[in-house]
Design an enzyme around this catalytic site. Structure first.
Site, short mmCIF file in Angstrom:
data_model
loop_
_atom_site.label_atom_id
_atom_site.label_comp_id
_atom_site.label_asym_id
_atom_site.label_seq_id
_atom_site.Cartn_x
_atom_site.Cartn_y
_atom_site.Cartn_z
N ASP A 40 -11.16 2.69 4.20
CA ASP A 40 -11.49 1.26 4.11
C ASP A 40 -13.01 1.04 4.05
O ASP A 40 -13.46 -0.06 3.73
CB ASP A 40 -10.94 0.50 5.32
CG ASP A 40 -9.64 -0.24 5.01
OD1 ASP A 40 -9.44 -0.61 3.83
OD2 ASP A 40 -8.85 -0.46 5.94
N LYS A 69 0.84 -1.20 0.00
CA LYS A 69 0.00 0.00 0.00
C LYS A 69 0.88 1.25 0.00
O LYS A 69 0.60 2.21 -0.72
CB LYS A 69 -0.95 -0.01 1.21
CG LYS A 69 -2.02 -1.10 1.12
CD LYS A 69 -2.85 -1.23 2.40
CE LYS A 69 -3.78 -2.43 2.32
NZ LYS A 69 -4.57 -2.65 3.54
N GLN A 85 -4.77 -1.33 9.74
CA GLN A 85 -4.58 -2.65 9.12
C GLN A 85 -5.10 -3.74 10.06
O GLN A 85 -4.79 -3.76 11.25
CB GLN A 85 -3.08 -2.87 8.80
CG GLN A 85 -2.78 -4.14 8.03
CD GLN A 85 -3.41 -4.19 6.65
OE1 GLN A 85 -3.55 -3.18 5.97
NE2 GLN A 85 -3.82 -5.37 6.20
N1 GUN Z 1 -6.81 -6.95 6.30
C1 GUN Z 1 -7.19 -7.73 5.26
N2 GUN Z 1 -7.80 -6.99 4.32
C2 GUN Z 1 -7.82 -5.73 4.77
C3 GUN Z 1 -8.31 -4.50 4.24
O1 GUN Z 1 -8.89 -4.41 3.15
N3 GUN Z 1 -8.11 -3.41 5.00
C4 GUN Z 1 -7.50 -3.47 6.22
N4 GUN Z 1 -7.37 -2.33 6.91
N5 GUN Z 1 -7.04 -4.58 6.74
C5 GUN Z 1 -7.20 -5.70 6.01
#
Ligand code: GUN
Length: 296
Positions: free
Chosen positions: A119, A52, A96
């Site tokens: 998100d 990311k 996350q």
């Molecule tokens: N963990 C697995 N997928 C995601 C996601 O799309 N966003 C976040 N913040 N954590 C994750």
């Protein structure tokens, strides 16, 4: 069989976003800013966050990651979120997941300013999704719809079967697919671990969405010939990464399928960038509006 190339499509989306950002910056605007909170040592999360960060930097988004130890308290995570809520150079905040076991994700997600919730996991944005109101949408479901749109594959009026009911993928995807939108409007069935005769449900699908985390579980006998298969599974096996679909057994059986890796994963990251740019545009136009209100 059409291979739905998420890697190449995500690249196209990133180039589009890069141009939007560069144009705004040459007009004197500040760049969009994303804050990432990574607590603990989960190895997959470390990889996802690095991806990311790299993707943000590539398109011109300023990214700042707050790395916290496994022993961090819930109050400290919330304080970290709150500092990012207050910052005017930060447009998006991402916590996350998974968090260390002693920290409640619901408390952390609730602490994020809904306008910065890139998100789309805050209850306010989840509620807006459910009601069909504008708001930030979860990245994976949005990435799936965007991939279908760019390949001109509309599930409109078709039978869509979603397997997996997570808050991150299955549930929001099922809601989005049922919305009266151009690349949705499907008749949706949501399957999960208690579904009776899963194979029979899957065989009804014109569009089959797999998000359960079972390596190569969905074989040709469970999939209708000529259907479209979207594989959201990312499973680490001794032989490397694989999806929930038995790709080798399905590739000559279906009309289109996403690979793993190189399918939905890159689209998810591309939609995170898009949400950050949307939040940046939303927030700067909101603050411009406030300025005009004050001066008039
Ligand atoms: N963990 C697995 N997928 C995601 C996601 O799309 N966003 C976040 N913040 N954590 C994750």
């Amino acid at each position: 069989m059409l291979l739905l190339d998420g890697k190449a499509t995500a690249q196209t989306v990133r180039e589009e976003l890069k141009k939007i950002i560069a144009t705004a910056i040459s007009a004197g605007r500040r760049p969009p800013g994303l804050a990432v909170i990574l607590a603990g040592e989960d190895p997959a999360s470390q990889v996802y966050v690095r991806n990311k960060e790299f993707a943000c930097t590539h398109v011109g988004i300023y990214v700042e990651t707050c790395r916290l130890p496994e022993s961090v308290t819930e109050a400290e995570v919330v304080r970290c979120i709150d500092r990012f809520n207050q910052r005017s150079d930060i447009d998006g905040i991402l916590v996350q997941l998974p968090l260390p076991k002693h920290i409640r994700p619901s408390i952390c997600l609730l602490a994020i300013d809904p306008a910065k919730d890139v998100d789309g996991f805050h209850p306010e944005n989840a509620g807006k999704l459910t009601l069909g109101l504008p708001g930030l949408r979860p990245c994976t479901p949005q990435g799936i719809i965007e991939l279908l749109r760019r390949y001109g594959l509309s599930p409109r009026g078709k039978k869509a079967v979603v397997v997996g009911r997570s808050n991150i993928v299955g549930k929001p995807l099922a809601i989005l697919l049922a919305e009266p939108l151009e690349y949705a409007n499907a008749t949706v069935t949501l399957c999960h671990s208690e579904t009776c005769n899963l194979a029979n449900e899957c065989r009804q699908a014109d569009f089959l969405f797999l998000a359960v985390g079972k390596p190569r579980f969905f074989t040709a006998s469970m999939v209708r010939e000529g259907s479209v298969v979207i594989d959201v599974g990312i499973n680490r096996t001794p032989a490397g990464l694989c999806g929930d679909a038995d790709f080798e057994g399905l590739k000559d059986h279906v009309s289109a399928i996403t690979p793993v890796p190189g399918g939905i994963g890159p689209m998810t990251v591309a939609m995170l960038l898009k949400n950050t740019v949307d939040a940046w545009q939303g927030r700067t136009s909101a603050s411009l509006k406030k300025e005009t209100e004050i001066s008039s």
